[in-house]
Design an enzyme around this catalytic site. Sequence first.
Site, PDB file in Angstrom:
ATOM      1  N   GLY A   1      -8.569  -0.101   0.436  1.00  0.00           N
ATOM      2  CA  GLY A   1      -8.518  -1.554   0.270  1.00  0.00           C
ATOM      3  C   GLY A   1      -7.427  -2.237   1.070  1.00  0.00           C
ATOM      4  O   GLY A   1      -7.332  -3.461   1.074  1.00  0.00           O
ATOM      5  N   HIS A   2      -6.592  -1.479   1.773  1.00  0.00           N
ATOM      6  CA  HIS A   2      -5.446  -2.068   2.498  1.00  0.00           C
ATOM      7  C   HIS A   2      -5.384  -1.530   3.915  1.00  0.00           C
ATOM      8  O   HIS A   2      -4.572  -0.669   4.201  1.00  0.00           O
ATOM      9  CB  HIS A   2      -4.144  -1.755   1.757  1.00  0.00           C
ATOM     10  CG  HIS A   2      -2.992  -2.649   2.107  1.00  0.00           C
ATOM     11  ND1 HIS A   2      -2.132  -2.390   3.153  1.00  0.00           N
ATOM     12  CD2 HIS A   2      -2.555  -3.792   1.537  1.00  0.00           C
ATOM     13  CE1 HIS A   2      -1.202  -3.324   3.203  1.00  0.00           C
ATOM     14  NE2 HIS A   2      -1.441  -4.185   2.232  1.00  0.00           N
ATOM     15  N   PHE A   3      -6.114  -1.886   4.816  1.00  0.00           N
ATOM     16  CA  PHE A   3      -7.217  -2.821   4.781  1.00  0.00           C
ATOM     17  C   PHE A   3      -8.429  -2.092   5.348  1.00  0.00           C
ATOM     18  O   PHE A   3      -8.258  -1.314   6.298  1.00  0.00           O
ATOM     19  CB  PHE A   3      -6.901  -4.048   5.632  1.00  0.00           C
ATOM     20  CG  PHE A   3      -5.681  -4.808   5.180  1.00  0.00           C
ATOM     21  CD1 PHE A   3      -5.756  -5.663   4.098  1.00  0.00           C
ATOM     22  CD2 PHE A   3      -4.467  -4.654   5.830  1.00  0.00           C
ATOM     23  CE1 PHE A   3      -4.631  -6.384   3.681  1.00  0.00           C
ATOM     24  CE2 PHE A   3      -3.345  -5.359   5.413  1.00  0.00           C
ATOM     25  CZ  PHE A   3      -3.423  -6.226   4.342  1.00  0.00           C
TER      26      PHE A   3
END
Length: 151
Positions: free
Chosen positions: A53-55
Amino acid sequence: MTESLARADIDLIQRIIPHRYPFLLVDRVTDIDGTSSGIGIKNVTMNEPQFTGHFPGMPVFPGVLMVEAMAQTAAVIAGVGLDLADKNFGVYFMTMDNVKFRRKVIPGDTLRMKVETLRSGGKVWKFKGRATVDGDVACECEFTAMMDLPK
């Protein structure tokens, strides 16, 4: 007489601090000089969960995790210096000051964290950390922590 500097491999690290995957953020600590300083090593790899999720498509190691990795390094330095392995030693963030992020850290990088103790003894300790990748500064900060030392 020259005194050799201590080291902590992953087994000793896990005997000092309670962190475990996915939140154990230091792979080894070298050049431990009593409780005054040491160098933490974190090998950043693509299979770490934060990169989902990052990223997506552009993985960047979160800055806050760099600060956490330096804090874990500080706890290991104190734990080795005070011989706290297997003694239920706790350390807790209190403050983070002068935090600066200077460079992206991405999978494949090796984060080298030089941590120095500015104030020790008692319950509240203060540290200064600088994290680099290939000699370039990625993050620097000062932080204080409460040491929950065994009685």
